[in-house]
Motif scaffolding. Structure first.
Motif, PDB file in Angstrom:
ATOM      1  N   LEU A 193     -31.547  39.161  35.893  1.00 36.78           N
ATOM      2  CA  LEU A 193     -30.289  39.737  35.438  1.00 36.78           C
ATOM      3  C   LEU A 193     -30.546  40.782  34.356  1.00 36.78           C
ATOM      4  CD1 LEU A 193     -28.411  36.346  35.174  1.00 36.78           C
ATOM      5  CD2 LEU A 193     -27.987  38.105  36.910  1.00 36.78           C
ATOM      6  N   HIS A 194     -29.642  41.722  34.233  1.00 38.31           N
ATOM      7  CA  HIS A 194     -29.731  42.732  33.180  1.00 38.31           C
ATOM      8  C   HIS A 194     -28.348  42.937  32.572  1.00 38.31           C
ATOM      9  CE1 HIS A 194     -33.715  43.555  34.591  1.00 38.31           C
ATOM     10  NE2 HIS A 194     -33.306  44.096  35.732  1.00 38.31           N
ATOM     11  N   GLY A 195     -28.282  42.893  31.249  1.00 38.54           N
ATOM     12  CA  GLY A 195     -27.023  43.122  30.563  1.00 38.54           C
ATOM     13  C   GLY A 195     -26.061  41.949  30.697  1.00 38.54           C
ATOM     14  N   GLY A 196     -24.940  42.046  29.993  1.00 42.75           N
ATOM     15  CA  GLY A 196     -23.890  41.046  30.085  1.00 42.75           C
ATOM     16  C   GLY A 196     -24.360  39.641  29.777  1.00 42.75           C
ATOM     17  N   PHE A 197     -23.746  38.657  30.432  1.00 45.85           N
ATOM     18  CA  PHE A 197     -24.073  37.252  30.154  1.00 45.85           C
ATOM     19  C   PHE A 197     -25.503  36.899  30.543  1.00 45.85           C
ATOM     20  CE2 PHE A 197     -22.178  37.171  34.463  1.00 45.85           C
ATOM     21  CZ  PHE A 197     -23.193  36.516  35.173  1.00 45.85           C
ATOM     22  N   GLY A 198     -26.126  37.736  31.382  1.00 46.20           N
ATOM     23  CA  GLY A 198     -27.493  37.453  31.799  1.00 46.20           C
ATOM     24  C   GLY A 198     -28.545  37.809  30.781  1.00 46.20           C
ATOM     25  N   GLU A 199     -28.190  38.644  29.794  1.00 45.72           N
ATOM     26  CA  GLU A 199     -29.194  39.103  28.838  1.00 45.72           C
ATOM     27  C   GLU A 199     -28.752  38.971  27.396  1.00 45.72           C
ATOM     28  OE1 GLU A 199     -32.319  42.900  28.461  1.00 45.72           O
ATOM     29  OE2 GLU A 199     -30.658  42.980  29.883  1.00 45.72           O
ATOM     30  N   ASN A 200     -27.498  38.611  27.165  1.00 44.26           N
ATOM     31  CA  ASN A 200     -27.000  38.589  25.785  1.00 44.26           C
ATOM     32  C   ASN A 200     -27.141  37.245  25.091  1.00 44.26           C
ATOM     33  OD1 ASN A 200     -24.946  36.990  26.809  1.00 44.26           O
ATOM     34  ND2 ASN A 200     -23.337  38.538  26.610  1.00 44.26           N
ATOM     35  N   GLY A 201     -27.858  36.320  25.737  1.00 43.85           N
ATOM     36  CA  GLY A 201     -28.085  35.020  25.126  1.00 43.85           C
ATOM     37  C   GLY A 201     -27.230  33.908  25.690  1.00 43.85           C
ATOM     38  N   THR A 202     -26.213  34.244  26.482  1.00 45.47           N
ATOM     39  CA  THR A 202     -25.296  33.229  27.007  1.00 45.47           C
ATOM     40  C   THR A 202     -25.994  32.282  27.976  1.00 45.47           C
ATOM     41  OG1 THR A 202     -23.400  34.716  26.770  1.00 45.47           O
ATOM     42  CG2 THR A 202     -23.144  32.838  28.250  1.00 45.47           C
ATOM     43  N   ILE A 203     -26.578  32.832  29.035  1.00 48.59           N
ATOM     44  CA  ILE A 203     -27.238  31.976  30.019  1.00 48.59           C
ATOM     45  C   ILE A 203     -28.491  31.332  29.423  1.00 48.59           C
ATOM     46  CG2 ILE A 203     -28.661  33.775  31.093  1.00 48.59           C
ATOM     47  CD1 ILE A 203     -27.938  32.422  33.793  1.00 48.59           C
ATOM     48  N   GLN A 204     -29.136  32.043  28.505  1.00 48.90           N
ATOM     49  CA  GLN A 204     -30.311  31.468  27.837  1.00 48.90           C
ATOM     50  C   GLN A 204     -29.921  30.219  27.041  1.00 48.90           C
ATOM     51  OE1 GLN A 204     -29.523  34.724  27.892  1.00 48.90           O
ATOM     52  NE2 GLN A 204     -31.320  35.778  28.709  1.00 48.90           N
ATOM     53  N   ALA A 205     -28.797  30.272  26.355  1.00 46.11           N
ATOM     54  CA  ALA A 205     -28.340  29.108  25.582  1.00 46.11           C
ATOM     55  C   ALA A 205     -28.009  27.938  26.498  1.00 46.11           C
ATOM     56  CB  ALA A 205     -27.124  29.484  24.740  1.00 46.11           C
ATOM     57  N   ILE A 206     -27.431  28.225  27.649  1.00 41.28           N
ATOM     58  CA  ILE A 206     -27.119  27.166  28.615  1.00 41.28           C
ATOM     59  C   ILE A 206     -28.398  26.472  29.067  1.00 41.28           C
ATOM     60  CG2 ILE A 206     -26.256  26.704  30.945  1.00 41.28           C
ATOM     61  CD1 ILE A 206     -24.250  29.027  30.484  1.00 41.28           C
ATOM     62  N   GLU A 262     -31.351  26.458  27.589  1.00 39.69           N
ATOM     63  CA  GLU A 262     -31.976  25.762  26.465  1.00 39.69           C
ATOM     64  C   GLU A 262     -31.335  24.396  26.241  1.00 39.69           C
ATOM     65  OE1 GLU A 262     -33.223  29.701  23.832  1.00 39.69           O
ATOM     66  OE2 GLU A 262     -31.334  28.673  23.449  1.00 39.69           O
ATOM     67  N   SER A 263     -30.026  24.333  26.416  1.00 42.98           N
ATOM     68  CA  SER A 263     -29.309  23.084  26.132  1.00 42.98           C
ATOM     69  C   SER A 263     -29.686  21.964  27.095  1.00 42.98           C
ATOM     70  CB  SER A 263     -27.796  23.322  26.182  1.00 42.98           C
ATOM     71  OG  SER A 263     -27.344  23.556  27.512  1.00 42.98           O
ATOM     72  N   ILE A 264     -30.204  22.328  28.269  1.00 40.47           N
ATOM     73  CA  ILE A 264     -30.602  21.303  29.249  1.00 40.47           C
ATOM     74  C   ILE A 264     -32.119  21.316  29.483  1.00 40.47           C
ATOM     75  CG2 ILE A 264     -28.380  21.146  30.411  1.00 40.47           C
ATOM     76  CD1 ILE A 264     -29.368  23.126  32.479  1.00 40.47           C
ATOM     77  N   ASN A 265     -32.849  22.031  28.608  1.00 42.44           N
ATOM     78  CA  ASN A 265     -34.312  22.045  28.635  1.00 42.44           C
ATOM     79  C   ASN A 265     -34.896  22.521  29.965  1.00 42.44           C
ATOM     80  OD1 ASN A 265     -34.704  21.045  25.939  1.00 42.44           O
ATOM     81  ND2 ASN A 265     -34.091  19.027  26.695  1.00 42.44           N
ATOM     82  N   VAL A 266     -34.290  23.553  30.537  1.00 42.23           N
ATOM     83  CA  VAL A 266     -34.813  24.163  31.757  1.00 42.23           C
ATOM     84  C   VAL A 266     -35.537  25.457  31.377  1.00 42.23           C
ATOM     85  CG1 VAL A 266     -34.215  25.256  33.959  1.00 42.23           C
ATOM     86  CG2 VAL A 266     -33.039  23.174  33.221  1.00 42.23           C
ATOM     87  N   PRO A 267     -36.828  25.595  31.733  1.00 42.14           N
ATOM     88  CA  PRO A 267     -37.579  26.799  31.366  1.00 42.14           C
ATOM     89  C   PRO A 267     -37.030  28.056  32.048  1.00 42.14           C
ATOM     90  CG  PRO A 267     -39.053  25.017  32.044  1.00 42.14           C
ATOM     91  CD  PRO A 267     -37.663  24.614  32.428  1.00 42.14           C
ATOM     92  N   PHE A 268     -37.227  29.185  31.405  1.00 44.73           N
ATOM     93  CA  PHE A 268     -36.817  30.468  31.977  1.00 44.73           C
ATOM     94  C   PHE A 268     -37.668  31.569  31.377  1.00 44.73           C
ATOM     95  CE2 PHE A 268     -34.223  29.543  28.263  1.00 44.73           C
ATOM     96  CZ  PHE A 268     -34.236  30.720  27.533  1.00 44.73           C
ATOM     97  N   ASN A 269     -37.699  32.704  32.034  1.00 48.31           N
ATOM     98  CA  ASN A 269     -38.451  33.851  31.547  1.00 48.31           C
ATOM     99  C   ASN A 269     -37.645  34.611  30.495  1.00 48.31           C
ATOM    100  OD1 ASN A 269     -36.826  34.397  34.002  1.00 48.31           O
ATOM    101  ND2 ASN A 269     -37.311  36.527  33.548  1.00 48.31           N
ATOM    102  N   GLY A 270     -38.380  35.274  29.604  1.00 43.88           N
ATOM    103  CA  GLY A 270     -37.719  36.108  28.618  1.00 43.88           C
ATOM    104  C   GLY A 270     -37.509  35.420  27.284  1.00 43.88           C
ATOM    105  N   ALA A 271     -36.779  36.118  26.420  1.00 43.80           N
ATOM    106  CA  ALA A 271     -36.574  35.667  25.043  1.00 43.80           C
ATOM    107  C   ALA A 271     -35.602  34.499  24.971  1.00 43.80           C
ATOM    108  CB  ALA A 271     -36.046  36.833  24.199  1.00 43.80           C
ATOM    109  N   SER A 272     -35.615  33.825  23.831  1.00 43.02           N
ATOM    110  CA  SER A 272     -34.684  32.722  23.578  1.00 43.02           C
ATOM    111  C   SER A 272     -33.247  33.240  23.514  1.00 43.02           C
ATOM    112  CB  SER A 272     -35.027  32.053  22.245  1.00 43.02           C
ATOM    113  OG  SER A 272     -34.735  32.947  21.169  1.00 43.02           O
ATOM    114  N   GLY A 273     -32.305  32.300  23.486  1.00 43.01           N
ATOM    115  CA  GLY A 273     -30.914  32.696  23.375  1.00 43.01           C
ATOM    116  C   GLY A 273     -30.642  33.478  22.102  1.00 43.01           C
TER     117      GLY A 273
END
Length: 312
Positions: A63-76, A78-89
């Motif tokens: 994803l690029h921009g919006g909820f995909g890059e602004n920390g929203t999906i990253q925070a989700i 993180e809250s359930i301990n699922v790994p993902f690429n890129g920076a933290s929320g």
């Protein structure tokens, strides 16, 4: 399904089409690498909330921009301990704002152009005052959009009024920034080291959205002419950015170079990954193939425990 990867692409930001290209390229790599995956084109955050993330070994964010890059999906995630690429929320939220990015990296001795931030709900600051601060030509851009969307170079009060209105339409604040005339440099960072810089050539006066996506004269090539002092400054800046924001796997930073000094323009925490994007091109210069780049990102899923997200 725990052996599978969930690949997310699309979204509803101004960068949706670029995300679809990134997603298609990553899909091809996963097939070649024989990594099992499911792919979902998510049209909105509502659909994201219903996905069974915990059924997967990790989530690859295309994803690029919006909820995909602004920390929203990253925070989700993180809250359930699922790994993902890129920076933290937290880091994603900071880097989505060009103004906040400046405030953080300046404490780590990373040079950036002077700027004035204006909330969208506020009236435009007086043009004469901005000229006194930033010079007779300066950049006006949305604070939280990527790919040079809504960016203008202004040199008159009339141009400024229109540029401010265009940038304020994105409702996340407007950044008025010193225009530094020099060489545009973009640098990738992958798993602990800076990739070889790429210089961007373009036919327009500055690297606008039109220069990026509509001009046939915009190209990327190896920045072999950088002086050693500039190269070392860029490498130090990339390392400082990674430390300041605690980004473990990858990001891309854009600089403008004038008189051997490199000024950071912005940080992209989920850079484009289609085969024509500048990030993979930088990796190729470091003899890292596209498939090896994707494999490296997945095999080193960053850990994002909520308690470790302090940003210095």
């Amino acid at each position: 399904m725990r052996d599978k990867i969930l690949l997310l692409k699309g979204g509803n930001s101004s960068e949706r089409e670029i995300s679809l290209h990134t997603g298609s390229s990553v899909e091809q790599a996963l097939v070649a690498l024989q990594m099992p995956f499911d792919v979902v084109d998510v049209p909105s955050l509502k659909e994201v909330m219903s996905l069974p993330f915990e059924d997967y070994q990790g989530v690859f964010l295309a994803l690029h921009g919006g909820f995909g890059e602004n920390g929203t999906i990253q925070a989700i995630l993180e809250s359930i301990n699922v790994p993902f690429n890129g920076a933290s929320g937290q880091a994603s939220t900071i880097c989505m704002s060009k103004h906040l990015t400046k405030l953080v990296v300046r404490d780590w001795a990373v040079a950036t152009p002077d700027c004035v931030f204006v909330p969208s709900r506020a009236n435009a600051q007086g043009y004469a005052d901005l000229v006194g601060r930033l010079g007779h030509r300066f950049i006006v851009k949305p604070d939280a959009e990527g790919c040079s969307v809504g960016v203008s170079l202004v040199s008159s009060a009339a141009e400024f009024d229109q540029a401010f209105a265009d940038a304020a339409a994105f409702e996340r604040g407007v950044l008025c920034e010193e225009f530094i005339e020099g060489d545009e440099i973009t640098v990738g960072y992958l798993n602990g080291r800076a990739m070889p810089p790429l210089a961007i050539t373009f036919s327009q006066e500055f690297f606008s959205w039109e220069a990026k996506f509509q001009s046939s004269n915009s190209t990327a090539f190896a920045a072999a002419s950088l002086p050693d002092t500039t190269q070392k400054r860029i490498e130090r800046s990339m390392s400082a950015i990674a430390q300041a924001l605690n980004i473990e796997d990858y990001f891309r930073a854009d600089f403008i170079v004038r008189d051997s000094q490199a000024y950071l323009l912005e940080i992209n925490t989920l850079p484009g990954l289609n085969h024509h994007s500048v990030f993979p091109k930088g990796c190729e210069l470091a003899n890292i193939s596209y498939n090896a780049m994707i494999e490296g990102l997945i095999k080193t899923w960053p850990k994002h425990p909520a308690s470790d997200q302090a940003v210095a």
